[in-house]
Design a protein around this motif. Structure first.
Motif, PDB file in Angstrom:
ATOM      1  N   ARG A 147      79.721  49.111  49.740  1.00 45.70           N
ATOM      2  CA  ARG A 147      78.851  47.937  49.786  1.00 45.70           C
ATOM      3  C   ARG A 147      77.406  48.349  49.999  1.00 45.70           C
ATOM      4  O   ARG A 147      77.100  49.394  50.551  1.00 45.70           O
ATOM      5  CB  ARG A 147      79.291  47.016  50.918  1.00 45.70           C
ATOM      6  CG  ARG A 147      80.666  46.451  50.679  1.00 45.70           C
ATOM      7  CD  ARG A 147      80.973  45.317  51.633  1.00 45.70           C
ATOM      8  NE  ARG A 147      82.318  44.844  51.410  1.00 45.70           N
ATOM      9  CZ  ARG A 147      83.253  44.817  52.335  1.00 45.70           C
ATOM     10  NH1 ARG A 147      82.987  45.178  53.568  1.00 45.70           N
ATOM     11  NH2 ARG A 147      84.458  44.379  52.036  1.00 45.70           N
ATOM     12  N   ARG A 148      76.499  47.466  49.603  1.00 46.19           N
ATOM     13  CA  ARG A 148      75.059  47.653  49.790  1.00 46.19           C
ATOM     14  C   ARG A 148      74.493  46.396  50.424  1.00 46.19           C
ATOM     15  O   ARG A 148      75.060  45.314  50.308  1.00 46.19           O
ATOM     16  CB  ARG A 148      74.359  47.918  48.453  1.00 46.19           C
ATOM     17  CG  ARG A 148      74.838  49.195  47.768  1.00 46.19           C
ATOM     18  CD  ARG A 148      74.294  50.414  48.499  1.00 46.19           C
ATOM     19  NE  ARG A 148      74.670  51.657  47.863  1.00 46.19           N
ATOM     20  CZ  ARG A 148      75.540  52.511  48.383  1.00 46.19           C
ATOM     21  NH1 ARG A 148      76.153  52.245  49.496  1.00 46.19           N
ATOM     22  NH2 ARG A 148      75.809  53.639  47.780  1.00 46.19           N
ATOM     23  N   ASP A 149      73.340  46.531  51.060  1.00 46.06           N
ATOM     24  CA  ASP A 149      72.649  45.401  51.693  1.00 46.06           C
ATOM     25  C   ASP A 149      73.572  44.640  52.648  1.00 46.06           C
ATOM     26  O   ASP A 149      73.836  43.453  52.486  1.00 46.06           O
ATOM     27  CB  ASP A 149      72.052  44.464  50.645  1.00 46.06           C
ATOM     28  CG  ASP A 149      71.016  45.173  49.797  1.00 46.06           C
ATOM     29  OD1 ASP A 149      70.220  45.940  50.374  1.00 46.06           O
ATOM     30  OD2 ASP A 149      71.007  44.983  48.573  1.00 46.06           O
ATOM     31  N   VAL A 150      74.045  45.344  53.641  1.00 46.05           N
ATOM     32  CA  VAL A 150      75.045  44.841  54.572  1.00 46.05           C
ATOM     33  C   VAL A 150      74.384  44.258  55.824  1.00 46.05           C
ATOM     34  O   VAL A 150      73.406  44.803  56.329  1.00 46.05           O
ATOM     35  CB  VAL A 150      76.003  45.985  54.978  1.00 46.05           C
ATOM     36  CG1 VAL A 150      77.029  45.514  55.986  1.00 46.05           C
ATOM     37  CG2 VAL A 150      76.684  46.577  53.752  1.00 46.05           C
ATOM     38  N   ALA A 151      74.927  43.167  56.336  1.00 52.11           N
ATOM     39  CA  ALA A 151      74.500  42.599  57.617  1.00 52.11           C
ATOM     40  C   ALA A 151      75.420  43.160  58.700  1.00 52.11           C
ATOM     41  O   ALA A 151      76.628  42.930  58.678  1.00 52.11           O
ATOM     42  CB  ALA A 151      74.587  41.083  57.587  1.00 52.11           C
ATOM     43  N   PHE A 152      74.839  43.930  59.622  1.00 55.98           N
ATOM     44  CA  PHE A 152      75.598  44.574  60.691  1.00 55.98           C
ATOM     45  C   PHE A 152      75.366  43.857  62.011  1.00 55.98           C
ATOM     46  O   PHE A 152      74.350  43.202  62.204  1.00 55.98           O
ATOM     47  CB  PHE A 152      75.164  46.036  60.857  1.00 55.98           C
ATOM     48  CG  PHE A 152      75.488  46.904  59.687  1.00 55.98           C
ATOM     49  CD1 PHE A 152      76.753  47.433  59.519  1.00 55.98           C
ATOM     50  CD2 PHE A 152      74.519  47.209  58.753  1.00 55.98           C
ATOM     51  CE1 PHE A 152      77.058  48.242  58.443  1.00 55.98           C
ATOM     52  CE2 PHE A 152      74.802  48.021  57.674  1.00 55.98           C
ATOM     53  CZ  PHE A 152      76.075  48.540  57.511  1.00 55.98           C
TER      54      PHE A 152
END
Length: 99
Positions: free
Chosen positions: A51-56
């Motif tokens: 995945r890319r541009d992940v909200a952690f």
């Protein structure tokens, strides 16, 4: 991360830290899109990140927050709350948000 499965053993004590670090490490890894499971005092990880541009989430834990910051640096994205990291290691926050 590598294509093969990696194993981190002896992790049961992580359950009793600032957060349940077994669950929170698994959360960060699952957000990356890697395969991860916990069995009998070990975390098994098979990558690479998908995945890319992940909200952690930092889960309010400075070490998990630092892990999330490092992950977001690799795949892009954001961390919900960096204040736990800023409190314990302000220079790390400056490094990760400077670019």
């Amino acid at each position: 991360m590598v294509e093969e499965e990696s194993t981190i053993r002896g992790v049961e004590t992580l359950r009793y830290k600032e957060s349940n670090r077994i669950a929170t490490v698994i959360d960060v890894l699952e957000r990356l899109g890697v395969q991860v499971r916990y069995e009998k005092d070990a975390i098994y990880i098979k990558g690479p990140p998908k995945r890319r541009d992940v909200a952690f989430s930092s889960h309010g834990d400075h070490r998990i927050g630092l892990m999330a910051l490092a992950a977001s640096k690799i795949v892009g994205g954001c961390v919900d709350d960096i204040s736990p990291v800023a409190k314990s290691w302000p220079a790390a926050v400056l490094y990760f948000i400077s670019e």
